[in-house]
Scaffold this active site. Structure first.
Site, mmCIF file in Angstrom:
data_model
loop_
_atom_site.group_PDB
_atom_site.id
_atom_site.type_symbol
_atom_site.label_atom_id
_atom_site.label_comp_id
_atom_site.label_asym_id
_atom_site.label_seq_id
_atom_site.Cartn_x
_atom_site.Cartn_y
_atom_site.Cartn_z
ATOM 1 N N CYS A 337 0.567 -1.247 -0.113
ATOM 2 C CA CYS A 337 -0.143 0.280 -0.048
ATOM 3 C C CYS A 337 0.974 1.440 0.140
ATOM 4 C CB CYS A 337 -1.069 -0.219 1.022
ATOM 5 S SG CYS A 337 -0.843 -1.539 1.658
ATOM 6 N N ARG A 366 7.078 -11.080 6.331
ATOM 7 C CA ARG A 366 6.806 -10.723 7.071
ATOM 8 C C ARG A 366 7.877 -12.125 8.595
ATOM 9 N NH1 ARG A 366 0.184 -9.698 6.670
ATOM 10 N NH2 ARG A 366 0.734 -7.870 4.550
ATOM 11 N N GLN A 384 0.976 -11.366 -2.756
ATOM 12 C CA GLN A 384 -0.414 -10.707 -3.176
ATOM 13 C C GLN A 384 -0.885 -10.382 -4.087
ATOM 14 O OE1 GLN A 384 0.114 -7.777 0.208
ATOM 15 N NE2 GLN A 384 -1.150 -8.379 2.386
ATOM 16 N N ASP A 386 -2.638 -7.962 -5.146
ATOM 17 C CA ASP A 386 -3.097 -6.489 -3.946
ATOM 18 C C ASP A 386 -3.599 -5.663 -5.509
ATOM 19 O OD1 ASP A 386 -3.352 -5.266 -1.902
ATOM 20 O OD2 ASP A 386 -0.900 -4.778 -1.744
ATOM 21 N N HIS A 388 -5.290 -1.464 -5.056
ATOM 22 C CA HIS A 388 -5.670 -0.292 -4.328
ATOM 23 C C HIS A 388 -6.308 0.736 -5.898
ATOM 24 C CE1 HIS A 388 -2.426 -1.600 -2.251
ATOM 25 N NE2 HIS A 388 -2.697 -1.762 -0.898
ATOM 26 N N LYS A 472 -14.581 -3.208 6.408
ATOM 27 C CA LYS A 472 -14.382 -3.840 5.783
ATOM 28 C C LYS A 472 -15.827 -5.342 5.549
ATOM 29 C CE LYS A 472 -11.553 -7.101 8.473
ATOM 30 N NZ LYS A 472 -10.438 -8.217 9.245
ATOM 31 N N HIS A 518 -8.573 -1.465 -0.275
ATOM 32 C CA HIS A 518 -7.447 -2.179 -0.274
ATOM 33 C C HIS A 518 -8.155 -3.665 -1.053
ATOM 34 C CE1 HIS A 518 -4.454 -0.376 2.622
ATOM 35 N NE2 HIS A 518 -5.534 -0.160 3.040
HETATM 36 ZN ZN LIG Z 1 -2.769 -2.379 0.824
#
Ligand SMILES: [Zn+2]
Ligand SMILES: [Zn+2]
Length: 646
Positions: A337, A366, A384, A386, A388, A472, A518
């Site tokens: 992000c 992580r 991910q 991912d 945005h 969310k 997200h």
């Molecule tokens: Zn994010």
């Protein structure tokens, strides 16, 4: 008289000291027979606890989570009694219910318990259960409780009691057995009809490795023998479908101690499968108006200080990377992000240009404790899917619906039919916990709920489960074995646009903050592929599977024809290979079965003469000799039946 409020909102009057079981009886005899636990004013009580005040009562049966908890915890008492009888001098410690069953931690006087002892414990425990002994709670003074366990020489229970306040201590009795216990039992032992000891493990007292190591005995129990049989079959099947086992057998991924724990290595077949999944999503995302971006695997420490991720991951994760330059520090990226916020920030936007949707298959790192690592589901580096979305508050509604459409397309094309959603909203009693205006929160929560309703999702609303920065929606999927997995999330965020000072020019010509969403339909490629492996048992949907067909020439003589078949399949975009090893067809078929290849195409004398292939499906179904064109149609029809259109 006391007033009891039931979950449907109805209020009934009862004599003081009426028990939950009596309340159940007043509703129906059938309910009373099935009630095994109860909650009064948010506290779990016994079904025989006299209710002394007005309050709200919830009754639980085996079908409720709370019912199972009471059932399994109660069984731990029975198993503890059995162990006490079989192993005189054993010291009991604690015996809680867990997600699937219960455990009891004990210190054995000598020796150990192993699998060969399980059936004797089960037999003894069932014998006790059949006695239909009531569970009876009683209050004891601290002095009496301590005296009871000091006499037994059980320092563990003594330690537990010493930390309790006098006046709050209770014992539970059944048959000849007594245990220190807060309560939460089923009415009597007779309800437990099937008990299975599942495993033993070492466990330190109070989880502290400086303390004595105890023996943890895991077990599970059911109200019907049939349910235990089904559960054990499920466990067997789950073992067969373990993604770590299948990943190895199908040559999809591996781990290397040299490379490091929790860092998966994708083998060619796994990498190709991943790429197909990525391309599948990329294609749909393109149609949905996403733009692909690429960002580096590391970023300056300051980036994550700005985003707040340093605060969250900095201390407990991978430590900053230093460079020869004094004071220069980089972090392995824990999230994509912040990078995407900086991409947004490269130029000014007018409201007419929004939404902007930036997508990336971004790898993040992580640090997970080595004990927490598990195959592909808990790793230290993962990718991910991912994206945005930066939009105006008014566009949230539409964007949410679009993301749900995309998620449903993804789940449907991969054969998941059984899923639910959880919508996490604010805790209205603690508004100070959340950033962003009340007006925006209301708008966002309403947008999510509307979208979920309009798209016909089966969803629940959880108050107080929202992150501090926005509400969310999480997708939960049930796999073929009925196990629940949390998948992709759609998360509204008011925090990062603030921290990165993002803006757009509104119709009023003033600068406004965009809202950020997200979203990741797969969650992560690693976790998703693990789930897919366990859901399908390695029999992936035809469009995704590594090899769709394997050509098996019956002898060397037919290899040329096999190659010709391969060429024409390749021209039709069917993934296939030829097994030209000098092995019997029988052996080749067995191995192709193991590799879970959907179609085996056997070619011999007649096939070559007639320009056909003899098709055998994975699992054994024989489709006979057909032309390559017919086979191609068959493959395409099957693909189109699972791969939805978007
Ligand atoms: Zn994010
Ligand atoms: Zn208990």
């Amino acid at each position: 008289m006391i007033k009891i409020t039931l979950p449907d909102g109805s209020v009934k009057e009862f004599e003081k000291a009426t028990t939950p079981l009596e309340v159940a009886k007043s509703i129906s005899e059938g309910l009373a027979r099935n009630v095994i636990s109860a909650k009064f004013n948010e506290t779990i009580v016994e079904t025989t606890t006299p209710l002394e005040t007005d309050g709200s009562l919830v009754l639980f049966t085996w079908n409720d989570k709370e019912g199972k908890t009471a059932f399994w915890h109660s069984t731990s008492h029975i198993v503890a009694q059995a162990i006490e009888e079989l192993y005189p001098g054993v010291k009991l410690t604690i015996g809680p219910a867990i997600e699937n069953g219960f455990y009891y931690d004990v210190e054995l006087p000598n020796g150990s318990i192993s699998e060969k002892d399980f059936s004797a414990i089960e037999k003894k425990a069932l014998e006790i259960a059949r006695g239909k002994h009531d569970y009876k709670m009683r209050a004891v003074s601290k002095a009496d409780a301590l005296a009871f366990y000091k006499k037994q020489g059980n320092e563990y229970k003594v330690e537990l009691i010493e930390n309790l306040e006098d006046g709050t201590i209770t014992f539970c009795d059944h048959d000849t057995f007594t245990d220190l216990c807060r309560g939460g039992h089923i009415p009597n032992t007779g309800i437990v009809k099937a008990i299975k000891i599942l495993s033993v493990a070492g466990a330190y007292w109070r989880g502290n490795e400086n303390n004595t190591q105890l023996t943890r005995i895991y077990g599970i129990s059911f109200p019907k023998q049939k349910e235990l049989t089904e559960y054990l079959a499920l466990l067997e099947e789950a073992k067969k479908r373990d993604h770590r086992k299948l990943g190895k057998e199908l040559e999809l991924f591996t781990f290397s101690q040299k490379v490091g724990q929790g860092l998966p290595l994708w083998l060619p077949k796994g990498a190709a499968l991943r790429e197909r999944l990525e391309n599948f999503l990329k294609k749909a995302q393109k149609k949905a108006g996403y733009e692909m971006v690429v960002t580096p695997h590391i970023g300056q420490k300051e980036l994550y200080v700005t985003s707040g991720h340093y605060e969250k991951y900095g201390e407990d994760s991978f430590q900053p990377i230093h460079t020869p330059k004094e004071g220069e520090e980089f972090l392995l990226k824990p999230m994509n992000c912040p990078h995407h916020c900086e991409i947004y920030n490269t130029k000014p936007y007018s409201y007419k240009e929004l939404p902007k949707r930036f997508a990336e298959f971004g790898t993040v790192y992580r640090y997970e404790q080595s004990g927490e690592l598990h195959g592909l589901t808990r790793v230290r580096g993962f990718t991910q899917d991912d994206a945005h979305i930066f939009c105006t508050p008014d566009q949230l509604d539409e964007e949410f619906k679009n993301v749900i459409d995309l998620s449903l397309y993804v789940l449907g094309s991969l054969g998941f039919e059984n899923f639910t959603a959880q919508v996490s909203v604010r805790d209205l009693d603690n508004p100070e916990k959340y950033i962003g205006s009340v007006e925006n929160w209301e708008k966002a929560e309403q947008a999510i709920i509307n979208a979920a309703k309009e798209k016909g999702l089966n969803f629940v609303i959880e108050a107080g489960e929202a992150a501090f920065y926005g509400p969310k929606l999480d997708f939960m999927v049930k796999d073929a074995l009925g196990r629940q997995w949390q998948l992709g999330t759609i998360q509204v965020d008011y925090n990062l646009p603030e921290r990165f000072d993002l803006s757009y020019k509104g119709s009023d010509n003033e600068l406004h903050r965009p809202v950020m969403i997200h979203r990741a339909p797969f969650g992560s490629m690693e976790r998703f592929i693990a789930l897919l492996l366990e859901h399908t048992g390695g029999n992936f949907p035809l469009w995704l599977t590594p090899e769709q067909a394997i050509i098996l020439p019956v002898s060397e003589k037919h290899e040329k024809y096999a190659e010709k078949v391969l060429k024409s399949l390749e021209n039709n975009e069917i993934r296939a290979l030829v097994d030209s090893r000098n092995e019997t067809v029988g052996k080749k078929i067995r191995e192709a079965e193991m590799a879970k290849i959907p179609f085996m195409l056997i070619v011999g004398e007649n096939d070559e003469a007639d320009n056909t292939i003899s098709v055998r499906k994975h699992g054994g179904e024989d489709l006979g000799a057909i032309s390559i064109a017919t086979f191609t149609d068959l493959v395409n029809t099957e693909i189109n039946s699972t791969l939805k259109t978007f």
